[in-house]
Scaffold this active site. Sequence first.
Site, PDB file in Angstrom:
ATOM      1  N   GLU A 237       0.829  -1.198   0.000  1.00  0.00           N
ATOM      2  CA  GLU A 237       0.000   0.000   0.000  1.00  0.00           C
ATOM      3  C   GLU A 237       0.872   1.260   0.000  1.00  0.00           C
ATOM      4  O   GLU A 237       1.989   1.260   0.520  1.00  0.00           O
ATOM      5  CB  GLU A 237      -0.919   0.028   1.229  1.00  0.00           C
ATOM      6  CG  GLU A 237      -1.974  -1.076   1.252  1.00  0.00           C
ATOM      7  CD  GLU A 237      -3.053  -0.901   0.206  1.00  0.00           C
ATOM      8  OE1 GLU A 237      -3.179   0.214  -0.360  1.00  0.00           O
ATOM      9  OE2 GLU A 237      -3.770  -1.878  -0.072  1.00  0.00           O
ATOM     10  N   CYS A 238       0.321   2.337  -0.567  1.00  0.00           N
ATOM     11  CA  CYS A 238       1.090   3.573  -0.701  1.00  0.00           C
ATOM     12  C   CYS A 238       0.915   4.524   0.482  1.00  0.00           C
ATOM     13  O   CYS A 238       1.612   5.531   0.571  1.00  0.00           O
ATOM     14  CB  CYS A 238       0.688   4.304  -1.979  1.00  0.00           C
ATOM     15  SG  CYS A 238      -1.013   4.923  -1.955  1.00  0.00           S
ATOM     16  N   GLY A 239      -0.025   4.239   1.357  1.00  0.00           N
ATOM     17  CA  GLY A 239      -0.235   5.108   2.507  1.00  0.00           C
ATOM     18  C   GLY A 239      -1.595   5.767   2.542  1.00  0.00           C
ATOM     19  O   GLY A 239      -2.054   6.198   3.594  1.00  0.00           O
TER      20      GLY A 239
END
Length: 306
Positions: free
Chosen positions: A268-270
Amino acid sequence: MPSVENKRHDSESSAMSSDSDSDYGSASSSQIVLAPEISFSPRHLQFLNSQLSKLSAEEIIRWAIVTLPGLYQTTAMGLTGMVSLDLISKISGPGKHAVPLMFIDTLYHFQETLDLADRIRARYPQSNLRVFKPKGCETTSDFEKQHGQKLWETNEELYDYLVKVEPARRGYREMGVRAVFTGRRRSQGGERNATPFIEVDETGLIKVNPLANWNFKEVQEYIKRNDVPYNALLDQGYRSVGDWHSTQPVADGEDERAGRWKGRDKTECGLHQNSKYFQHLARVQAEKEAKAKQELLEQKLATVAV
């Protein structure tokens, strides 16, 4: 599979009508999860997910539109987001678009992704596409002057916060966003395996995932059947497209998000996380902005006094 053409037999009204099962109106429910102007207990969320699982994606979107305040769609221009965008357009009717669209330009997108944004504006002009970039930056050069080159290699979590998390949260504040449609699906694997239809994150943001139970093939078929615009990179072996430096094509048989941060544990990118580090960065930023405002006020007062 749920689709515009083939709805499930349960209607929205019958699926959401049982107060005795849902525990709605119960002031005694513990551990209330708060969101602006609306709150859900864990039992409420469980009930809603149970009922939403009986509806088609179109019906879930219709329910959210009439139920949730401050509803927007966030998109990374992925296939699932394009399906939701097209469904919202069909539901809204000619010349209308019931849910404004929000896009985070990290300044490191592929050109094909930016080209798709232009095609979206042409195909769905009423979507009111709003673009948010890293704070104080218009170009990659602007960002690298402030934070250096290849920040994703030297401090990836800070990079994620600066180019994705902070712009998104700033956009939510500016536009009064209280709920969003996302493009997350269980078949994408990783942390998304258990994606619910509706959830409330740690910041109080309500997230609706109308295509949570669709797989990649079903999404792809909808795109083709309805001639929905999509990222040209998908014709070159890509399936999930993020920033150019962390996205690769996937091989046959690989998970559709295997090309993101390939060979690493990261999934996940955040944007769908709220780590303690992100919380710390948000506090630091708020303190800096408050200090800057105070200094500016003091300067103006000093000028008036003189």
